[in-house]
Write a protein that holds these residues in place. Sequence first.
Motif, PDB file in Angstrom:
ATOM      1  N   ASN A  67      -5.500   0.070  -0.479  1.00 48.46           N
ATOM      2  CA  ASN A  67      -5.578  -1.131  -1.308  1.00 48.46           C
ATOM      3  C   ASN A  67      -6.905  -1.202  -2.055  1.00 48.46           C
ATOM      4  O   ASN A  67      -6.933  -1.455  -3.263  1.00 48.46           O
ATOM      5  CB  ASN A  67      -5.407  -2.376  -0.432  1.00 48.46           C
TER       6      ASN A  67
ATOM      7  N   ASN B 261       1.756   1.882  -3.554  1.00 52.09           N
ATOM      8  CA  ASN B 261       0.551   2.302  -4.269  1.00 52.09           C
ATOM      9  C   ASN B 261       0.160   3.735  -3.922  1.00 52.09           C
ATOM     10  O   ASN B 261      -0.363   4.471  -4.769  1.00 52.09           O
ATOM     11  CB  ASN B 261      -0.597   1.327  -3.994  1.00 52.09           C
TER      12      ASN B 261
ATOM     13  N   GLY C 210      -3.176  -3.529  -6.363  1.00 56.30           N
ATOM     14  CA  GLY C 210      -3.189  -3.924  -4.961  1.00 56.30           C
ATOM     15  C   GLY C 210      -3.255  -5.414  -4.722  1.00 56.30           C
ATOM     16  O   GLY C 210      -3.276  -6.219  -5.637  1.00 56.30           O
TER      17      GLY C 210
ATOM     18  N   SER D 194       0.825  -1.217   0.000  1.00 59.52           N
ATOM     19  CA  SER D 194       0.000   0.000   0.000  1.00 59.52           C
ATOM     20  C   SER D 194       0.855   1.261   0.000  1.00 59.52           C
ATOM     21  O   SER D 194       0.453   2.288  -0.550  1.00 59.52           O
ATOM     22  CB  SER D 194      -0.956  -0.006   1.200  1.00 59.52           C
TER      23      SER D 194
END
Length: 441
Positions: A296, A224, A260, A221
């Motif tokens: 996510n 991301n 994710g 995460s």
Amino acid sequence: MALKITVIGTGYLGATHAAAMAELGFEVLGLDVVPEKIEMLQRGEVPMYEPGLAELLRKHVAGIEGSSGRLRFTMDWAEAGGFGDVHFVCVNTPQKHGEYACDMSYVDSAFASLAPHVTSGALVVGKSTVPVGSADRLARLLPEGVELAWNPEFLREGFAVKDTLHPDRIVIGVRSERAEKLLREVYATPVAEGSPFVVTDFPTAELVKTSANSFLATKISFINAMAEVCEAADGDVVKLAEALGYDDRIGAKFLRAGIGFGGGCLPKDIRAFMARAGELGADQALTFLREVDSINMRRRGHMVELAREAVGGGSFLGKRVAVLGAAFKPDSDDVRDSPALNVAGQIHLQGGQVTVYDPKGMDNARRLFPTLGYAETALDAVRGADVVLHLTEWREFRELDPEVLGEAAGRRVLLDGRNALDPERWRAAGWTFRAMGRPTA
């Protein structure tokens, strides 16, 4: 006399553990309550795709020509209880419906069924991922003279056989030297090969798996979140991750930005960890995991929005969308909480004509999402598509010919949700290529 081992529960974890124990030279009896599963395993077949597992089973299952005969299966609790010196409990702990906590009913049922039949002097070993404090409670369910140990599993789907036979660490929570001695005997081969052997108490052993999964989820995460910043600042998250990965305090693994994580472990384990921390009065320690989970889930919605932009920015109605990937990760047919299928499902619900292809996950995907379209090949999936979404990073997809695929597609538009394809190769073949967290050109 050589130890005899039972494995309670022959799903993904149990079937792999049973076959690996037979490979290590032990007489093994696997138990399950599902007749169809037992019948498959007795034929040397597995109910899931896991590289190398079916071959390992056939090498050891009794009754198969040329096998060692060291591995048998049963549905009889009395037989299992009387057979084993060491009983490994490998049943599932899914997320409870409508809440974060983990469902312990399968573990509780396994202990309740085994307890009346287990012989004095035996060792019961929990391998399931459970909330911290469970082992202490479960130990009280066992009869006098029967000990409990906790030995968490660290299997990666796609590498389960290797991870069982050559683990990167073995963790045991024990309350006696005898329990430690028995488990050292079970794992003598990998320990001799150099696998670290960590001896600890029950709570710490239970915490290792959930802590490890929480750390990995946080790392995914994090990158991301950086991808979101890169898109806002016109940076390149792939180059950013490469630069970060050279720092040996950080490392390059789990730094690939995309749509994710999913699967049967990471999402439910971090949620169960938060729930248990709350019960213990330590919920503030894990509030960051809520943001990890939120980032996510947000990635999936972001991919849907990118796809909407790619087909004209308005509606998906009448638009054909090809989705390459259904499994939550490559080298697996597991579609539990799959980001790829989640994205496909969202687009379908918004009116898109979605066609999915996955090398191994098609049957499971059809059962879960029967209303989606499915194709037998990647080429068939993209035929006439207005946009192609790459959502599971199978090698087969990396090796696709952009030119051949382009001739079949309605429009040469590709969104790489895994940052695993070569942008230059696809753009050279005339594709409009976009990847999450990367410059558009």
